[in-house]
Design a protein around this motif. Sequence first.
Motif, short mmCIF file in Angstrom:
data_model
loop_
_atom_site.label_atom_id
_atom_site.label_comp_id
_atom_site.label_asym_id
_atom_site.label_seq_id
_atom_site.Cartn_x
_atom_site.Cartn_y
_atom_site.Cartn_z
N ALA A 43 0.83 -1.21 0.00
CA ALA A 43 0.00 0.00 0.00
C ALA A 43 0.86 1.25 0.00
O ALA A 43 0.56 2.23 -0.70
N ALA A 44 1.95 1.23 0.78
CA ALA A 44 2.86 2.37 0.81
C ALA A 44 3.53 2.57 -0.55
O ALA A 44 3.67 3.71 -1.03
N ALA A 45 3.94 1.48 -1.20
CA ALA A 45 4.57 1.59 -2.52
C ALA A 45 3.59 2.16 -3.54
O ALA A 45 3.94 3.03 -4.34
N SER A 46 2.34 1.69 -3.51
CA SER A 46 1.32 2.21 -4.43
C SER A 46 1.06 3.69 -4.15
O SER A 46 0.85 4.48 -5.09
N THR A 47 1.09 4.08 -2.88
CA THR A 47 0.86 5.47 -2.52
C THR A 47 1.97 6.36 -3.07
O THR A 47 1.70 7.44 -3.62
N VAL A 48 3.21 5.91 -2.93
CA VAL A 48 4.34 6.68 -3.46
C VAL A 48 4.22 6.85 -4.97
O VAL A 48 4.40 7.95 -5.52
N VAL A 49 3.91 5.77 -5.67
CA VAL A 49 3.76 5.84 -7.13
C VAL A 49 2.62 6.78 -7.50
O VAL A 49 2.76 7.61 -8.42
N ALA A 50 1.50 6.70 -6.80
CA ALA A 50 0.35 7.56 -7.10
C ALA A 50 0.68 9.03 -6.86
O ALA A 50 0.28 9.91 -7.65
N VAL A 51 1.41 9.33 -5.78
CA VAL A 51 1.77 10.72 -5.49
C VAL A 51 2.73 11.26 -6.55
O VAL A 51 2.53 12.37 -7.07
N LEU A 52 3.76 10.48 -6.90
CA LEU A 52 4.72 10.93 -7.90
C LEU A 52 4.06 11.13 -9.26
O LEU A 52 4.38 12.06 -10.00
N ALA A 53 3.13 10.24 -9.61
CA ALA A 53 2.43 10.37 -10.90
C ALA A 53 1.39 11.47 -10.87
O ALA A 53 1.12 12.12 -11.90
N GLY A 54 0.79 11.70 -9.70
CA GLY A 54 -0.30 12.67 -9.62
C GLY A 54 0.14 14.12 -9.58
O GLY A 54 -0.61 15.01 -10.02
N LEU A 55 1.34 14.41 -9.08
CA LEU A 55 1.77 15.80 -8.95
C LEU A 55 1.89 16.54 -10.29
O LEU A 55 1.38 17.67 -10.42
N PRO A 56 2.55 15.97 -11.32
CA PRO A 56 2.56 16.71 -12.59
C PRO A 56 1.18 16.88 -13.20
O PRO A 56 0.89 17.91 -13.84
N VAL A 57 0.30 15.89 -13.01
CA VAL A 57 -1.07 16.03 -13.51
C VAL A 57 -1.80 17.13 -12.75
O VAL A 57 -2.60 17.89 -13.33
N ALA A 58 -1.55 17.22 -11.43
CA ALA A 58 -2.15 18.30 -10.64
C ALA A 58 -1.73 19.66 -11.16
O ALA A 58 -2.55 20.60 -11.24
N TYR A 59 -0.45 19.80 -11.51
CA TYR A 59 0.03 21.07 -12.09
C TYR A 59 -0.70 21.37 -13.39
O TYR A 59 -1.13 22.51 -13.64
N LEU A 60 -0.86 20.35 -14.23
CA LEU A 60 -1.55 20.55 -15.51
C LEU A 60 -2.98 21.03 -15.28
O LEU A 60 -3.44 21.97 -15.95
N LEU A 61 -3.68 20.43 -14.32
CA LEU A 61 -5.07 20.79 -14.08
C LEU A 61 -5.21 22.15 -13.41
O LEU A 61 -6.20 22.86 -13.64
N ALA A 62 -4.23 22.54 -12.59
CA ALA A 62 -4.37 23.76 -11.79
C ALA A 62 -3.82 25.00 -12.46
O ALA A 62 -4.36 26.09 -12.29
N ARG A 63 -2.73 24.87 -13.22
CA ARG A 63 -2.00 26.06 -13.65
C ARG A 63 -1.85 26.22 -15.16
O ARG A 63 -1.29 27.21 -15.60
N VAL A 64 -2.29 25.24 -15.93
CA VAL A 64 -1.99 25.25 -17.36
C VAL A 64 -3.25 25.55 -18.17
O VAL A 64 -4.32 24.97 -17.90
N ARG A 65 -3.10 26.41 -19.15
CA ARG A 65 -4.18 26.68 -20.09
C ARG A 65 -3.72 26.23 -21.47
O ARG A 65 -2.93 26.90 -22.14
N LEU A 66 -4.20 25.06 -21.88
CA LEU A 66 -3.89 24.48 -23.17
C LEU A 66 -5.10 23.71 -23.67
O LEU A 66 -5.92 23.24 -22.85
N PRO A 67 -5.25 23.56 -24.98
CA PRO A 67 -6.33 22.70 -25.47
C PRO A 67 -6.16 21.27 -24.94
O PRO A 67 -5.06 20.74 -24.91
N GLY A 68 -7.25 20.67 -24.52
CA GLY A 68 -7.19 19.30 -24.04
C GLY A 68 -7.08 19.14 -22.54
O GLY A 68 -7.13 18.00 -22.04
#
Length: 545
Positions: free
Chosen positions: A68-93
Amino acid sequence: MALAHGRVIPARTLGLTLLGLLPVAFLVVFFAWPVVAIVGRGFSAGGVDTVLGDPQTWRLAGFTLASAAASTVVAVLAGLPVAYLLARVRLPGVGLARTIVLVPFVLPTVVVGLAFRAIWPDGGVLPLVLANAFFNVAVVARTVAGLWAHLDPRATEAARALGASPWRAFRSVTLPALGPAVASAAAVVFLFCATSFGVVLILGGGSYRTLETEIYLRTVDLLDLSGAAALSLIQFAAVVAALVLGALARRKRENAVKLRSAQVTARRPRGGEWWTVGAAVVVLGLLLTPIVSLLVESVSTADGWSFAGYRALNTVGQNDALQVSGWIAAQNSLAAATDATLLAMAVGLVASVVLVALRRSPGRLARGMGETMDVALMLPLGVSAVTVGFGYLVTLDALPGDLRTSPLLVPFAQALVIMPLVVRMILPVLRAVDVRLRQAAATLGASPARVWREIDFPLVARSVVAAAGFGYVVALGEFGATSFLARPDAPTLPVAVATLISRPGELNNQMAYSACALLMVVTVVAVALIDRFGSVRGRSTVGEF
């Protein structure tokens, strides 16, 4: 909360108490009572101390927590760049990215298990860890994005002006500010991963077991209630710890959002920011890979491409694998999900209103009660579905009508699972309603009921509808409790899929993949509609888990 000369109006207190009884009674009757009953039977049978003293038990717990801890680490590392895309980026798509990242979270566990088995036919630890992370990238991405969109960029810009590199500015300024959201998301992800059932059952096989699957084995196959009770205690302790940490982090996150109420306008990336956007695109591509693999597998046979599996859904499968056809199982899923959603919405909406009222109360005792109730509402997500289901069978005969033989048994179990998610979606929006609007309406003579009707509900209506849709698709794919409670002659589609993959025959395998593909398509369409409906000025309200 309405005040009169500094004192709470007695009628309001009485009304709040009566409202609070509904979610409390629901939790007591359909969660606490069955769980306590089954754990109590385990203790009365004796041998719990033996199980707790067995090194194998702690190796099992260690594997559960480590994976569970390993899955959590992977999810956090993968989720942070996506969070930036959703919060701060204005692009088509970007809107499409918001939908893509949410789809895995609401996919049925059997769908995800089969999707990863199409890539790793032999299963193992790695696909198990990645599958659980696949489920929960959305929790990290959307929870962190909710706070990131409120952060003032001037602090980061000042650090850059003083010579800090982009990475150092992020590490020393942005990441500490995002800490409460990251901690809150990580606690919830760990909770989901530690109690994962369907994914471990399909990918782990007999080689890799977690506390959840071991509880299932001891309860259903071995009838070892003392062993199941001991394992449930260990699981419950881990769950409560995760929930407390998550609640503390959520409170810090809410305070942070209040301090930075002005949203930052998203813009086009510049310079090195494109690397972060690229990383987010890679993550989204990886999220789509198991989904595409499952679709391909659903039309692949030993003789080439074929839709035989889809056509066979009108039958009971090869060698009568099912007692009803796949389409009847789909109808059962739709009916159970409808009943479960109506029940969960009624309880969840009332619980959200009560929690907000307690939070706004001037008394420390009321606020403490609200925080305790908030944690309690999340507990059903972290207790073994097998424990709850078996508890239903040994307790609910005491209620009028004997629910154990009622078609409402499965909807009640599903409602218990989706109700916390409904609360997590509605509660932040209710808390964000400007209290000055409510006070102005009350000053003009509006009753509490009219204040709710005229002020609160119009502002939260979109989130209420989105929560109902979100809860519906989660109930549609619920497998843990349903697999234990659904009768063989009235299975839901996920239960039918699990039955098909356990029976020999290529046609049964094709039917299972085809049914999963249909569930996935329905989920994707529903999530797209929910997310579009729940978006306000480009910001999604479907983001607080």
